[in-house]
Each structure stands twice: as structure tokens, then as C-alpha cells.
Scaffold this motif. Structure first.
Motif, short mmCIF file in Angstrom:
data_model
loop_
_atom_site.label_atom_id
_atom_site.label_comp_id
_atom_site.label_asym_id
_atom_site.label_seq_id
_atom_site.Cartn_x
_atom_site.Cartn_y
_atom_site.Cartn_z
N TYR A 7 0.81 -1.22 0.00
CA TYR A 7 0.00 0.00 0.00
C TYR A 7 0.84 1.27 0.00
CZ TYR A 7 -3.45 -3.50 1.21
OH TYR A 7 -4.23 -4.62 1.20
N LYS A 8 2.01 1.22 0.60
CA LYS A 8 2.89 2.39 0.57
C LYS A 8 3.36 2.68 -0.85
CE LYS A 8 4.41 2.22 5.34
NZ LYS A 8 5.55 2.09 6.26
N ALA A 9 3.72 1.63 -1.58
CA ALA A 9 4.14 1.81 -2.98
C ALA A 9 2.97 2.28 -3.83
CB ALA A 9 4.73 0.53 -3.53
N SER A 10 1.80 1.69 -3.63
CA SER A 10 0.65 2.11 -4.44
C SER A 10 0.28 3.55 -4.13
CB SER A 10 -0.55 1.18 -4.23
OG SER A 10 -1.05 1.23 -2.93
N LEU A 11 0.41 3.96 -2.87
CA LEU A 11 0.14 5.34 -2.50
C LEU A 11 1.13 6.29 -3.18
CD1 LEU A 11 -1.30 7.48 -0.77
CD2 LEU A 11 0.25 6.89 1.09
N ARG A 12 2.40 5.94 -3.13
CA ARG A 12 3.44 6.77 -3.75
C ARG A 12 3.22 6.88 -5.26
NH1 ARG A 12 7.22 3.61 -3.03
NH2 ARG A 12 7.63 3.03 -5.16
N LEU A 13 2.98 5.75 -5.91
CA LEU A 13 2.76 5.74 -7.36
C LEU A 13 1.48 6.50 -7.74
CD1 LEU A 13 3.74 2.05 -8.15
CD2 LEU A 13 4.98 4.11 -8.89
N ALA A 14 0.42 6.31 -6.95
CA ALA A 14 -0.84 6.99 -7.24
C ALA A 14 -0.69 8.50 -7.10
CB ALA A 14 -1.95 6.49 -6.32
N HIS A 15 0.02 8.93 -6.08
CA HIS A 15 0.23 10.36 -5.88
C HIS A 15 1.03 10.95 -7.04
CE1 HIS A 15 0.33 14.07 -3.64
NE2 HIS A 15 1.62 14.15 -3.90
N SER A 16 2.07 10.26 -7.47
CA SER A 16 2.88 10.72 -8.60
C SER A 16 2.04 10.76 -9.88
CB SER A 16 4.09 9.81 -8.82
OG SER A 16 4.97 9.90 -7.74
N CYS A 17 1.24 9.73 -10.08
CA CYS A 17 0.39 9.67 -11.27
C CYS A 17 -0.60 10.82 -11.26
CB CYS A 17 -0.33 8.32 -11.31
SG CYS A 17 -1.38 8.10 -12.75
N TYR A 18 -1.19 11.09 -10.12
CA TYR A 18 -2.14 12.20 -10.02
C TYR A 18 -1.47 13.53 -10.36
CZ TYR A 18 -5.19 15.72 -8.05
OH TYR A 18 -5.97 16.84 -7.88
N GLU A 19 -0.28 13.74 -9.84
CA GLU A 19 0.43 14.99 -10.11
C GLU A 19 0.71 15.15 -11.60
OE1 GLU A 19 3.83 15.08 -7.52
OE2 GLU A 19 2.66 15.91 -5.88
N LEU A 20 1.00 14.05 -12.29
CA LEU A 20 1.27 14.10 -13.73
C LEU A 20 0.01 14.24 -14.56
CD1 LEU A 20 3.96 11.28 -14.07
CD2 LEU A 20 4.33 13.74 -14.30
N ASN A 21 -1.13 13.83 -14.01
CA ASN A 21 -2.37 13.75 -14.79
C ASN A 21 -3.54 14.49 -14.16
OD1 ASN A 21 -1.63 11.68 -16.98
ND2 ASN A 21 -0.91 10.73 -15.09
N THR A 22 -3.25 15.53 -13.39
CA THR A 22 -4.31 16.28 -12.71
C THR A 22 -5.34 16.77 -13.73
OG1 THR A 22 -2.79 16.98 -10.99
CG2 THR A 22 -4.79 18.28 -11.24
N GLY A 23 -6.60 16.49 -13.42
CA GLY A 23 -7.69 16.99 -14.25
C GLY A 23 -8.11 16.09 -15.40
N ASN A 24 -7.46 14.94 -15.56
CA ASN A 24 -7.92 14.04 -16.63
C ASN A 24 -8.32 12.69 -16.03
OD1 ASN A 24 -5.61 12.32 -16.49
ND2 ASN A 24 -4.50 13.57 -17.95
N ALA A 25 -8.81 11.81 -16.89
CA ALA A 25 -9.34 10.52 -16.42
C ALA A 25 -8.31 9.71 -15.65
CB ALA A 25 -9.87 9.72 -17.60
N THR A 26 -7.08 9.69 -16.13
CA THR A 26 -6.03 8.94 -15.44
C THR A 26 -5.76 9.53 -14.06
OG1 THR A 26 -5.03 8.33 -17.55
CG2 THR A 26 -3.63 8.15 -15.59
N GLY A 27 -5.77 10.84 -13.97
CA GLY A 27 -5.55 11.49 -12.68
C GLY A 27 -6.64 11.16 -11.67
N TYR A 28 -7.89 11.13 -12.12
CA TYR A 28 -8.98 10.79 -11.20
C TYR A 28 -8.94 9.32 -10.79
CZ TYR A 28 -10.84 15.40 -12.14
OH TYR A 28 -10.99 16.75 -12.24
N GLU A 29 -8.53 8.46 -11.71
CA GLU A 29 -8.38 7.05 -11.33
C GLU A 29 -7.25 6.90 -10.32
OE1 GLU A 29 -8.00 2.54 -13.11
OE2 GLU A 29 -8.15 4.21 -14.51
N ALA A 30 -6.18 7.67 -10.51
CA ALA A 30 -5.07 7.65 -9.54
C ALA A 30 -5.55 8.14 -8.18
CB ALA A 30 -3.92 8.51 -10.05
N ARG A 31 -6.43 9.15 -8.16
CA ARG A 31 -6.98 9.63 -6.88
C ARG A 31 -7.75 8.53 -6.18
NH1 ARG A 31 -5.22 13.58 -3.86
NH2 ARG A 31 -7.10 14.77 -3.52
#
Length: 145
Positions: free
Chosen positions: A41-65
């Protein structure tokens, strides 16, 4: 000298594909899911946060959230999980992600001790997506509330 050139080319390729030093592409939802589903879960949290920062405001970003919120919930941080899950539930263009995020949000609210908000979230879920809701699951969750 040859090794220096090879190292430079490799670092450029790594940078071009978006791979992080920690391993994996931070914009790769599959990497987030793999980490989450294997219990990292720590890795998934880290990866999800990075993904969200790269994709804020699009479908991938919301899935990362969504995955960020679920990772926080799995790390017993229910209060912190609510914001990313709420954002995914309210803004994701993908219906499935909105439904999953609402379910996760209700669980996070319940885990944080806010039974009234959890019940309201389940009712919202039932009202917005009546065909997608398992009545038995909702009844069990509302009984917990």
C-alpha cells in the motif's frame, strides 16, 4: 568514456519514458494496481500520488486519486482517504471509477467514525447508480452505520 556515453543514453531513455527512480512509470495505473493488489500500500500510494500529479484533471488522474484514497484507507488513514475518494467520486469521467470511489468513500467515512456521512454516501450511491448497487452489501454497510 564509452560507459559514460551509455549511461547518458540510458538516463535519457528512462527520463523519456517517465520511469521514476523508485521503479515503474508513475503514470501507469497498472503499476499502482499491482502494488495495491499485492498489499504494498505504501508503494501504491506513492505511485498513485505521482500519477495524479502528472495527470491532474484528466481521467487517469482521477483514477489515480481513487487508488490513492484506497491505499490510504488500507494504511488505516481513513480521514486522509476521504479527500481523494471524494474528488474521484465527484469528478472522474469514468462511471465505474465514480461508483468505486463512492463505495470507498463510504467505507472511509465509516472507518473514520462518521456513520451519518457514510449512510448519506450510500444513499447517494443508491440514488445515482441504482442498478450497480448490491442491495445486500448496502444493507450490511448501513447496518454498520
Amino acid at each position: 568514456m564509452r560507459n559514460l556515453g551509455l549511461g547518458l543514453v540510458l538516463s535519457m531513455l528512462i527520463g523519456a519514458c517517465g520511469c521514476s527512480k523508485a521503479g515503474g512509470n508513475p503514470g501507469d495505473i497498472a503499476a499502482i494496481q499491482r502494488a495495491y493488489l499485492t498489499g504494498d500500500y505504501k508503494a501504491s500510494l506513492r505511485l498513485a500520488h505521482s500519477c495524479y500529479e502528472l495527470n491532474t484533471g484528466n481521467a487517469t488522474g482521477y483514477e489515480a486519486r481513487y487508488w490513492e484514497g484506497m491505499s490510504l484507507l488500507s494504511l488505516n488513514q481513513a480521514a486522509n482517504a476521504q479527500n481523494p475518494l471524494q474528488e474521484a467520486a465527484d469528478s472522474a469521467p469514468d462511471r465505474t471509477i465514480r461508483i468505486l470511489a463512492l463505495r470507498g468513500l463510504a467505507k472511509a467515512q465509516l472507518a473514520a467514525g462518521d456513520a451519518d456521512r457514510a449512510e448519506d454516501t450510500w444513499k447517494r450511491l443508491q440514488k445515482q447508480y441504482p442498478k450497480e448497487i448490491d442491495e445486500a452489501e448496502m444493507d450490511r454497510s448501513l447496518a454498520e452505520c
